[in-house]
Design a protein around this motif. Sequence first.
Motif, PDB file in Angstrom:
ATOM      1  N   CYS A   1      -1.791  33.838 -15.768  1.00  0.00           N
ATOM      2  CA  CYS A   1      -1.619  34.210 -14.653  1.00  0.00           C
ATOM      3  C   CYS A   1      -0.444  33.746 -13.598  1.00  0.00           C
ATOM      4  O   CYS A   1      -0.286  32.482 -13.911  1.00  0.00           O
ATOM      5  CB  CYS A   1      -2.905  33.599 -13.737  1.00  0.00           C
TER       6      CYS A   1
ATOM      7  N   CYS B   1      -3.448  35.950  -5.080  1.00  0.00           N
ATOM      8  CA  CYS B   1      -3.623  36.689  -6.312  1.00  0.00           C
ATOM      9  C   CYS B   1      -2.649  38.060  -6.081  1.00  0.00           C
ATOM     10  O   CYS B   1      -2.876  38.564  -5.178  1.00  0.00           O
ATOM     11  CB  CYS B   1      -5.155  36.887  -6.367  1.00  0.00           C
TER      12      CYS B   1
ATOM     13  N   CYS C   1      -2.563  41.690 -10.300  1.00  0.00           N
ATOM     14  CA  CYS C   1      -1.774  42.199 -11.306  1.00  0.00           C
ATOM     15  C   CYS C   1      -2.575  42.526 -12.550  1.00  0.00           C
ATOM     16  O   CYS C   1      -2.008  43.363 -13.600  1.00  0.00           O
ATOM     17  CB  CYS C   1      -0.616  41.092 -12.011  1.00  0.00           C
TER      18      CYS C   1
ATOM     19  N   CYS D   1      -5.243  38.789 -16.088  1.00  0.00           N
ATOM     20  CA  CYS D   1      -6.598  38.162 -16.378  1.00  0.00           C
ATOM     21  C   CYS D   1      -7.524  39.043 -17.010  1.00  0.00           C
ATOM     22  O   CYS D   1      -8.088  38.702 -18.087  1.00  0.00           O
ATOM     23  CB  CYS D   1      -7.148  37.413 -15.282  1.00  0.00           C
TER      24      CYS D   1
HETATM   25  S1  SF4 Z   1      -4.944  39.594 -11.045  1.00  0.00           S
HETATM   26 FE1  SF4 Z   1      -5.674  37.860 -12.281  1.00  0.00          FE
HETATM   27  S2  SF4 Z   1      -3.913  37.322 -13.439  1.00  0.00           S
HETATM   28 FE2  SF4 Z   1      -3.019  38.421 -11.588  1.00  0.00          FE
HETATM   29  S3  SF4 Z   1      -2.580  36.978 -10.183  1.00  0.00           S
HETATM   30 FE3  SF4 Z   1      -4.877  37.489  -9.737  1.00  0.00          FE
HETATM   31  S4  SF4 Z   1      -5.948  36.143 -10.861  1.00  0.00           S
HETATM   32 FE4  SF4 Z   1      -3.856  35.858 -11.540  1.00  0.00          FE
END
Ligand code: SF4
Length: 300
Positions: free
Chosen positions: A236, A262, A265, A268
Amino acid sequence: MKVPANIFAADAIHTKGWWGAHRWLVLRRITQLSILALFLLGPWFGWWLVKGNLNYSLTLGTLPLADPLVMLQSLVSGHIPERNAIIGVTIVLLFYLLVGGRSYCAWVCPMNIVTDAASALRRKLDIRGGGDMPRQTRYWILALILIWAATTGGIVWELVNPVSLLPRGLIFGMGAGWMLIAGIFLFDLFVMKRGWCGHLCPVGAFYSLLGRWSLVRVSATKREDCNNCLDCFVACPEQQVIRMPLKGASKGASPMIVSSNCTNCGRCIDVCAKDVFTFVPRLAHSDLPSPSADIQPPHA
Ligand code: SF4
Ligand code: SF4
């Protein structure tokens, strides 16, 4: 699939296959490169589907899109925007208010490819430690560039903004701009983990302010299946946003990641072998806490 244990997210690749463990990453790269290609087609090949750049563009001669941070700098520097710019900013604002402001970082910004590469190399070379600074620093820099515009009467930041510099440089030649891009890469690689995007970039800071109430969120919906491998924290770019949604069940925390930092993306989701995370509409959880300060993660 047998995956060497020293490969990052080996569990996820083993369980879900390579595509399952990289799906959102690949889709993001395709989106980022496609957007970049649309801007390059005109200057390079004379195919003017899109004219302009990330600051202001006109698609098929009819659809204006304009960057709201550039508009804000223009306003504070005393310039009245034209009608098309106002329409373009309105469209962009509505889009990011819905999908999350920092989706811009993960899905559009070309600098994200540079900083993700630095992060991946840092992980591969097992570079640990380094400098640290409050992640709020980026909001102070955002305030400074607005003051800079107001006092100089011009959008001076855009001359050195790496987010604008990268596509502009690919069209007109980068000159010394490459040194700035390379400097950010080396800074993230050797000096500070996720230093630019996670701590300094005022563009990301601005877009995070747009994402506080966005409808598209990531949720640790199956957090009871978490096996503490910490791969999500490692992957992340804003790992402080994960901890409470993933580990805060005993404190009554919602599994939904509501932090506006967040970037949606989806990394995770990719790297979790247990499929703990998923995209959800914001209204999927009625027990939403307010989008408050990020929680600091463990040192993954
Ligand atoms: S989608 Fe998941 S990996 Fe991406 S910034 Fe958000 S918590 Fe982090
Ligand atoms: S934080 Fe800045 S440089 Fe990084 S992805 Fe977002 S806008 Fe681009």
